[in-house]
Motif scaffolding. Structure first.
Motif, PDB file in Angstrom:
ATOM      1  N   LEU A   9      23.135 -14.535   4.603  1.00  0.00           N
ATOM      2  CA  LEU A   9      22.249 -13.379   4.765  1.00  0.00           C
ATOM      3  C   LEU A   9      21.250 -13.574   5.908  1.00  0.00           C
ATOM      4  O   LEU A   9      20.531 -12.651   6.274  1.00  0.00           O
ATOM      5  N   PHE A  12      21.120 -11.192   8.798  1.00  0.00           N
ATOM      6  CA  PHE A  12      20.549  -9.843   8.659  1.00  0.00           C
ATOM      7  C   PHE A  12      19.020  -9.827   8.734  1.00  0.00           C
ATOM      8  O   PHE A  12      18.414  -8.760   8.661  1.00  0.00           O
ATOM      9  N   LEU A  14      15.361  -9.817  10.231  1.00  0.00           N
ATOM     10  CA  LEU A  14      14.804  -9.252  11.467  1.00  0.00           C
ATOM     11  C   LEU A  14      13.463  -9.907  11.775  1.00  0.00           C
ATOM     12  O   LEU A  14      12.709 -10.260  10.865  1.00  0.00           O
ATOM     13  N   ALA A  32      17.513  -5.222  15.777  1.00  0.00           N
ATOM     14  CA  ALA A  32      18.223  -3.996  15.380  1.00  0.00           C
ATOM     15  C   ALA A  32      17.891  -2.845  16.320  1.00  0.00           C
ATOM     16  O   ALA A  32      18.762  -2.063  16.692  1.00  0.00           O
ATOM     17  N   SER A 115      24.069  -2.239   9.072  1.00  0.00           N
ATOM     18  CA  SER A 115      23.921  -3.128   7.912  1.00  0.00           C
ATOM     19  C   SER A 115      22.500  -3.051   7.369  1.00  0.00           C
ATOM     20  O   SER A 115      22.150  -3.752   6.420  1.00  0.00           O
ATOM     21  N   GLN A 116      21.682  -2.222   8.000  1.00  0.00           N
ATOM     22  CA  GLN A 116      20.328  -1.995   7.510  1.00  0.00           C
ATOM     23  C   GLN A 116      20.321  -0.754   6.629  1.00  0.00           C
ATOM     24  O   GLN A 116      20.645   0.346   7.080  1.00  0.00           O
ATOM     25  N   VAL A 117      19.956  -0.934   5.380  1.00  0.00           N
ATOM     26  CA  VAL A 117      20.012   0.180   4.425  1.00  0.00           C
ATOM     27  C   VAL A 117      19.060   1.309   4.831  1.00  0.00           C
ATOM     28  O   VAL A 117      19.324   2.486   4.553  1.00  0.00           O
ATOM     29  N   ALA A 118      17.990   0.962   5.534  1.00  0.00           N
ATOM     30  CA  ALA A 118      17.050   2.000   5.966  1.00  0.00           C
ATOM     31  C   ALA A 118      17.728   2.971   6.941  1.00  0.00           C
ATOM     32  O   ALA A 118      17.519   4.192   6.870  1.00  0.00           O
ATOM     33  N   VAL A 119      18.546   2.417   7.792  1.00  0.00           N
ATOM     34  CA  VAL A 119      19.228   3.252   8.793  1.00  0.00           C
ATOM     35  C   VAL A 119      20.292   4.125   8.129  1.00  0.00           C
ATOM     36  O   VAL A 119      20.345   5.344   8.355  1.00  0.00           O
ATOM     37  N   PHE A 180      26.391   0.720   4.252  1.00  0.00           N
ATOM     38  CA  PHE A 180      25.568  -0.484   4.282  1.00  0.00           C
ATOM     39  C   PHE A 180      26.309  -1.680   3.672  1.00  0.00           C
ATOM     40  O   PHE A 180      26.357  -2.773   4.263  1.00  0.00           O
ATOM     41  N   THR A 184      27.674  -5.032   5.566  1.00  0.00           N
ATOM     42  CA  THR A 184      27.035  -6.289   5.168  1.00  0.00           C
ATOM     43  C   THR A 184      28.060  -7.304   4.654  1.00  0.00           C
ATOM     44  O   THR A 184      28.097  -8.458   5.100  1.00  0.00           O
ATOM     45  N   MET A 188      29.131 -10.942   6.025  1.00  0.00           N
ATOM     46  CA  MET A 188      28.856 -12.096   5.152  1.00  0.00           C
ATOM     47  C   MET A 188      30.103 -12.940   4.954  1.00  0.00           C
ATOM     48  O   MET A 188      30.055 -14.171   5.011  1.00  0.00           O
TER      49      MET A 188
ATOM     50  N   MET B   1      17.822  -9.629  -0.602  1.00  0.00           N
ATOM     51  CA  MET B   1      18.506  -9.367   0.665  1.00  0.00           C
ATOM     52  C   MET B   1      17.505  -8.943   1.735  1.00  0.00           C
ATOM     53  O   MET B   1      16.602  -8.146   1.465  1.00  0.00           O
ATOM     54  N   PRO B   2      17.669  -9.441   2.950  1.00  0.00           N
ATOM     55  CA  PRO B   2      16.696  -9.100   4.008  1.00  0.00           C
ATOM     56  C   PRO B   2      16.657  -7.611   4.320  1.00  0.00           C
ATOM     57  O   PRO B   2      15.638  -7.089   4.772  1.00  0.00           O
ATOM     58  N   GLN B   3      17.763  -6.912   4.040  1.00  0.00           N
ATOM     59  CA  GLN B   3      17.803  -5.478   4.364  1.00  0.00           C
ATOM     60  C   GLN B   3      16.867  -4.665   3.483  1.00  0.00           C
ATOM     61  O   GLN B   3      16.535  -3.537   3.816  1.00  0.00           O
ATOM     62  N   PHE B   4      16.468  -5.239   2.344  1.00  0.00           N
ATOM     63  CA  PHE B   4      15.562  -4.502   1.454  1.00  0.00           C
ATOM     64  C   PHE B   4      14.106  -4.869   1.699  1.00  0.00           C
ATOM     65  O   PHE B   4      13.226  -4.417   0.971  1.00  0.00           O
ATOM     66  N   PHE B   8      10.198  -3.841   7.894  1.00  0.00           N
ATOM     67  CA  PHE B   8      10.748  -3.231   9.120  1.00  0.00           C
ATOM     68  C   PHE B   8      11.260  -1.805   8.919  1.00  0.00           C
ATOM     69  O   PHE B   8      11.842  -1.230   9.821  1.00  0.00           O
ATOM     70  N   PHE B   9      11.060  -1.258   7.738  1.00  0.00           N
ATOM     71  CA  PHE B   9      11.569   0.081   7.459  1.00  0.00           C
ATOM     72  C   PHE B   9      10.988   1.117   8.428  1.00  0.00           C
ATOM     73  O   PHE B   9      11.699   1.950   8.977  1.00  0.00           O
ATOM     74  N   LEU B  12      12.454   0.605  11.847  1.00  0.00           N
ATOM     75  CA  LEU B  12      13.868   1.032  11.908  1.00  0.00           C
ATOM     76  C   LEU B  12      13.996   2.545  11.826  1.00  0.00           C
ATOM     77  O   LEU B  12      14.770   3.159  12.568  1.00  0.00           O
ATOM     78  N   LEU B  13      13.236   3.147  10.901  1.00  0.00           N
ATOM     79  CA  LEU B  13      13.322   4.607  10.743  1.00  0.00           C
ATOM     80  C   LEU B  13      12.844   5.307  12.016  1.00  0.00           C
ATOM     81  O   LEU B  13      13.492   6.238  12.497  1.00  0.00           O
ATOM     82  N   SER B  16      15.326   4.714  14.799  1.00  0.00           N
ATOM     83  CA  SER B  16      16.586   5.415  14.482  1.00  0.00           C
ATOM     84  C   SER B  16      16.444   6.900  14.780  1.00  0.00           C
ATOM     85  O   SER B  16      17.333   7.511  15.385  1.00  0.00           O
TER      86      SER B  16
END
Lengths: 244, 172
Positions: A9, A12, A14, A32, A115-119, A180, A184, A188, B1-4, B8-9, B12-13, B16
């Motif tokens: 992980l 991923f 940042l 990203a 792979s970024q859930v926000a995106v 996502f 990911t 992985m 998980m780093p994505q959560f 950086f939200f 990124l938002l 994006s």
């Protein structure tokens, strides 16, 4: 000699490269974001090469982009009808943005934006919000009749409406999570296999070819996921246009 | 998980939205109209070319039918002309044949008449020569001139002998 397996992980994570602040919100530039710009650059380059000179006899890049555009236009027409053509630029941008994000993320040492859930959540919520606006635009408040599909017995409506609401709300979640998770997990797995391969000669011989095959599969998945995301967006908005 | 990690939200938002917005503007204002224009132009040209090709094919088929009819008519005309020419040639041939035969017959008849006349003339000449010779011979033998009565008698006798001689010759 004990070797430590790298956290899969870790890729991923940042880190801010250029810290920035806008109205109190953190908008710092990270890996990203840079990849997003790369995606934009590649996309602009592709479209520039495809539309430069307006050649009737196309070049290879022009053919590829034109094929993709025609494919997407047919997809929009099939799922949304003529009314959906107004959203063709959005669908084309969405498809190419996701596709190039997925593919550029496969380049070693780069980063997978999707792979970024926000995106992915942003894209999924945008699609969902557009579908609601489109539904309201074409049908007014009658659009909310989607919570009670035609032919539902009257006594079943109290049960159907909550189910349909959940089904509708699940759409952006599934849309965001599918892309996502796929991006990911693929990275992985490659990361884990290559990490394990470094542990022994046997692992090197066995897992490096496996990782290469998986890498090929990832290219395929990158394309498929972009297609799935786009076609589902078309279907959701198409349902809003046609209502039932 | 780093994505959560929500740190950086916002970044990124924001980026994006900005990136996607720029791309959407670029695609909808510049790229897509241009590409759709090329596709429409190509589609129109291909359609025009196909229509043109179809029109030319139909024209070619019509012309082929016309040419076939013309060739057939010309062929029939040629056959008729050939038949006429053959008939004419046959008629000319027959006429010539008849003319040649008639001319040949005429010439043959004329030749026969000529031969007979020449023959008669020759005989006459021979006769007169023989008479003259006989008279001269007789005058010499007798050494005097004969009277007209004697001459007539001798010549008649000589003629009879000559005729008898020719008659014998012919029989021989």
């Amino acid at each position: 000699m004990a070797r430590e397996l790298e956290n899969p992980l870790h890729h991923f994570e940042l880190h801010p490269i250029v810290p920035l602040n806008l109205f109190g919100a953190d908008v710092s530039i990270n890996k990203a974001v840079i990849l997003m710009w790369c995606v934009c650059g590649v996309m602009m380059g592709l479209f520039y090469l495809a539309s430069r000179g307006q050649r009737i006899i196309p070049t290879r890049i022009q053919s590829a982009v034109e094929m993709a555009v025609e494919f997407l236009r047919d997809m929009v027409l099939d799922t949304m009808g003529e009314k959906g053509l107004k959203l063709l630029p959005f669908m084309i941008t969405l498809f190419f943005f996701i596709l190039l994000s997925n593919l550029l993320g496969l380049i070693p040492s780069s980063y997978t934006v999707t792979s970024q859930v926000a995106v992915t959540a942003l894209f999924a919520i945008t699609v969902y919000v557009i579908s609601i606006f489109v539904g309201l635009y074409y049908h007014g408040f009658h659009y909310f009749s989607i919570f009670s599909p035609p032919g539902t017995p009257r006594w079943l409506v109290p049960a159907m409406v909550p189910i349909e609401i959940i089904s509708q709300l699940a759409r952006p979640f599934t849309l965001a999570l599918r892309l996502f998770i796929n991006m990911t997990v693929g990275h992985m797995m490659i990361s884990v296999f290559l990490g394990l391969a470094m542990w022994s000669f046997f692992g090197l011989v066995l897992l490096v070819p496996l990782s290469a095959a998986l890498y090929g599969l990832e290219v395929f998945i990158a394309c498929i996921q972009a297609y799935i995301f786009t076609i589902l967006a078309c279907v959701y908005i198409g349902e809003a246009i046609r209502l039932h | 998980m780093p994505q959560f990690d929500t740190t950086f939200f916002s970044s990124l938002l924001f980026w994006s939205i900005v990136s996607f917005g720029i791309m959407l503007f670029f695609v909808s204002k510049f790229a897509l109209p241009s590409i759709l224009d090329i596709l429409d132009t190509r589609e129109r040209r291909i359609k025009d070319s196909l229509d043109d090709a179809e029109r030319k094919r139909i024209e070619a088929e019509q012309r082929l039918v016309e040419y076939d009819a013309k060739v057939k008519a010309a062929s029939e005309e040629a056959e008729r002309h050939i038949a006429q020419a053959q008939q004419h040639a046959q008629r000319l041939h027959d006429e010539n044949q008849k003319k040649v035969e008639a001319e040949t017959a005429r010439m043959l008849s004329q030749a026969r008449q000529e031969i007979e006349r020449e023959q008669r003339q020759a005989i006459q000449e021979v006769k007169s020569t023989a008479v003259n010779l006989a008279v001269q011979l007789t005058e010499r033998v007798l050494a005097r001139n004969l009277s007209d009565e004697d001459r007539t008698r001798f010549s008649d006798d000589a003629l009879k002998e000559v005729e008898a001689f020719y008659a014998d010759e012919r029989q021989a």
